[in-house]
Motif scaffolding. Structure first.
Motif, PDB file in Angstrom:
ATOM      1  N   ASP A   1       4.319  10.161  26.776  1.00 34.57           N
ATOM      2  CA  ASP A   1       5.714  11.054  26.977  1.00 34.57           C
ATOM      3  C   ASP A   1       6.033  10.464  28.453  1.00 34.57           C
ATOM      4  OD1 ASP A   1       5.391  12.166  24.596  1.00 34.57           O
ATOM      5  OD2 ASP A   1       3.976  13.635  25.542  1.00 34.57           O
ATOM      6  N   GLY A   2       5.691   9.358  28.808  1.00 36.49           N
ATOM      7  CA  GLY A   2       6.348   8.618  30.053  1.00 36.49           C
ATOM      8  C   GLY A   2       5.440   8.995  31.062  1.00 36.49           C
ATOM      9  N   GLN A   3       4.289   9.553  31.087  1.00 40.62           N
ATOM     10  CA  GLN A   3       3.440   9.944  32.301  1.00 40.62           C
ATOM     11  C   GLN A   3       2.264   8.835  32.181  1.00 40.62           C
ATOM     12  OE1 GLN A   3       1.343  13.826  32.144  1.00 40.62           O
ATOM     13  NE2 GLN A   3       1.040  13.513  34.132  1.00 40.62           N
ATOM     14  N   LEU A   4       1.860   8.533  33.087  1.00 41.41           N
ATOM     15  CA  LEU A   4       0.750   7.456  33.379  1.00 41.41           C
ATOM     16  C   LEU A   4      -0.627   8.390  33.099  1.00 41.41           C
ATOM     17  CD1 LEU A   4      -0.271   4.767  34.209  1.00 41.41           C
ATOM     18  CD2 LEU A   4      -0.457   5.744  36.353  1.00 41.41           C
ATOM     19  N   VAL A   5      -1.294   7.876  31.969  1.00 42.08           N
ATOM     20  CA  VAL A   5      -2.642   8.754  31.534  1.00 42.08           C
ATOM     21  C   VAL A   5      -3.799   7.792  31.750  1.00 42.08           C
ATOM     22  CG1 VAL A   5      -1.545  10.329  30.219  1.00 42.08           C
ATOM     23  CG2 VAL A   5      -2.380   8.285  29.295  1.00 42.08           C
ATOM     24  N   GLY A   6      -3.640   6.593  32.007  1.00 37.59           N
ATOM     25  CA  GLY A   6      -4.612   5.453  31.951  1.00 37.59           C
ATOM     26  C   GLY A   6      -4.362   4.299  32.513  1.00 37.59           C
ATOM     27  N   LEU A   7      -5.265   3.380  33.090  1.00 35.68           N
ATOM     28  CA  LEU A   7      -4.964   2.356  33.727  1.00 35.68           C
ATOM     29  C   LEU A   7      -6.093   1.427  33.735  1.00 35.68           C
ATOM     30  CD1 LEU A   7      -4.392   2.202  37.690  1.00 35.68           C
ATOM     31  CD2 LEU A   7      -5.324   4.183  36.479  1.00 35.68           C
ATOM     32  N   ALA A   8      -5.957   0.000  33.835  1.00 39.78           N
ATOM     33  CA  ALA A   8      -7.027  -0.934  34.116  1.00 39.78           C
ATOM     34  C   ALA A   8      -6.560  -1.947  35.075  1.00 39.78           C
ATOM     35  CB  ALA A   8      -7.341  -1.621  32.698  1.00 39.78           C
ATOM     36  N   GLY A   9      -7.286  -1.797  36.186  1.00 36.88           N
ATOM     37  CA  GLY A   9      -6.834  -3.014  37.271  1.00 36.88           C
ATOM     38  C   GLY A   9      -7.545  -4.317  36.946  1.00 36.88           C
ATOM     39  N   TYR A  10      -7.088  -5.101  37.543  1.00 37.99           N
ATOM     40  CA  TYR A  10      -7.541  -6.627  37.225  1.00 37.99           C
ATOM     41  C   TYR A  10      -7.548  -7.457  38.504  1.00 37.99           C
ATOM     42  CZ  TYR A  10      -3.115  -8.518  35.691  1.00 37.99           C
ATOM     43  OH  TYR A  10      -1.880  -8.846  35.527  1.00 37.99           O
ATOM     44  N   GLN A  11      -8.551  -8.375  38.537  1.00 39.79           N
ATOM     45  CA  GLN A  11      -8.422  -9.443  39.712  1.00 39.79           C
ATOM     46  C   GLN A  11      -8.290 -10.912  39.030  1.00 39.79           C
ATOM     47  OE1 GLN A  11     -11.103 -10.789  43.323  1.00 39.79           O
ATOM     48  NE2 GLN A  11     -11.826  -9.110  42.330  1.00 39.79           N
ATOM     49  N   HIS A  12      -7.338 -11.512  39.571  1.00 38.56           N
ATOM     50  CA  HIS A  12      -6.912 -12.918  39.302  1.00 38.56           C
ATOM     51  C   HIS A  12      -6.135 -13.376  40.294  1.00 38.56           C
ATOM     52  CE1 HIS A  12      -6.342 -16.180  36.750  1.00 38.56           C
ATOM     53  NE2 HIS A  12      -5.056 -16.090  36.599  1.00 38.56           N
TER      54      HIS A  12
END
Length: 207
Positions: free
Chosen positions: A68-79
């Motif tokens: 519903d437009g709200q951030l509920v999860g994230l995965a950060g990555y390095q490259h």
């Protein structure tokens, strides 16, 4: 690229790349909820740690889950030498002071990971506790894998601590295999864990 998965009692979860503008504070809160126990000795108190993390995020090094437009999860990555979480040594010293900042830098150095050429390193997956169990972690992993494929990486790397068997089980289900374990029992009293296992997944392998 977006992917929708409809839950039983809520709307669709949409996966997208990059942090949405204005979501830095929310991203930092999710990250701290997931990793605050590990990062606490270096960045506590939370009232200082969360704003510090929010101020030093690289928005283009994340894949995100929105409900519903709200951030509920994230995965950060390095490259290519850049990761989701940033903050130079000078930034740490400015935020915490030189006297208190030096030992914090030492602790933060314990978490540094440098992917090899051809690797994309996932350096943190955080999901809102209220929506865990809906497969959001899997969606984030697969979107990160798509990023890795587009960047012509041969494999994905991540590290999991010995006190998080649930996360390790997820990674194994998604095709990751353990390649080495570094045991540091002398850090258990400080950081809350005594071993870190590095896991790899070849690009194109899901299960």
């Amino acid at each position: 690229m977006e992917l929708d998965v409809t839950g039983a009692d809520t709307g669709p979860v949409t996966v997208r790349r990059c942090l949405p503008a204005g979501s830095e504070q929310r991203a930092a809160e999710l990250y701290w909820d997931a990793f605050g126990r590990k990062l606490g000795p270096a960045l506590n108190p939370p009232g200082k740690a969360v704003p510090f993390i929010a101020a030093h995020l690289n928005a283009d090094r994340a894949v995100c889950a929105l409900l519903d437009g709200q951030l509920v999860g994230l995965a950060g990555y390095q490259h290519d030498g850049r990761a989701l979480t940033g903050g130079s040594s000078c930034a740490v010293l400015r935020a915490y002071g030189h006297l208190r900042g030096l030992h914090r830098l030492l602790l933060l150095s314990l978490f540094e990971r440098h992917p090899a050429p051809g690797q994309l390193a996932i350096d943190g997956i955080a999901v809102d506790p209220l929506v865990r169990g809906r497969g959001i972690g899997t969606l984030l992993i697969e979107e990160a894998a798509a990023v890795a494929a587009e960047q012509n990486c041969r494999e994905i790397r991540l590290d999991v601590i010995d006190t998080n068997p649930r996360a390790r089980a997820l990674y194994e289900r998604r095709g990751f295999r353990a390649v080495r374990t570094k045991r540091t029992p002398y850090l258990r009293g400080i950081l809350g864990f005594g071993a870190v296992t590095t896991m790899h997944r070849s690009i194109g392998t899901k299960e």
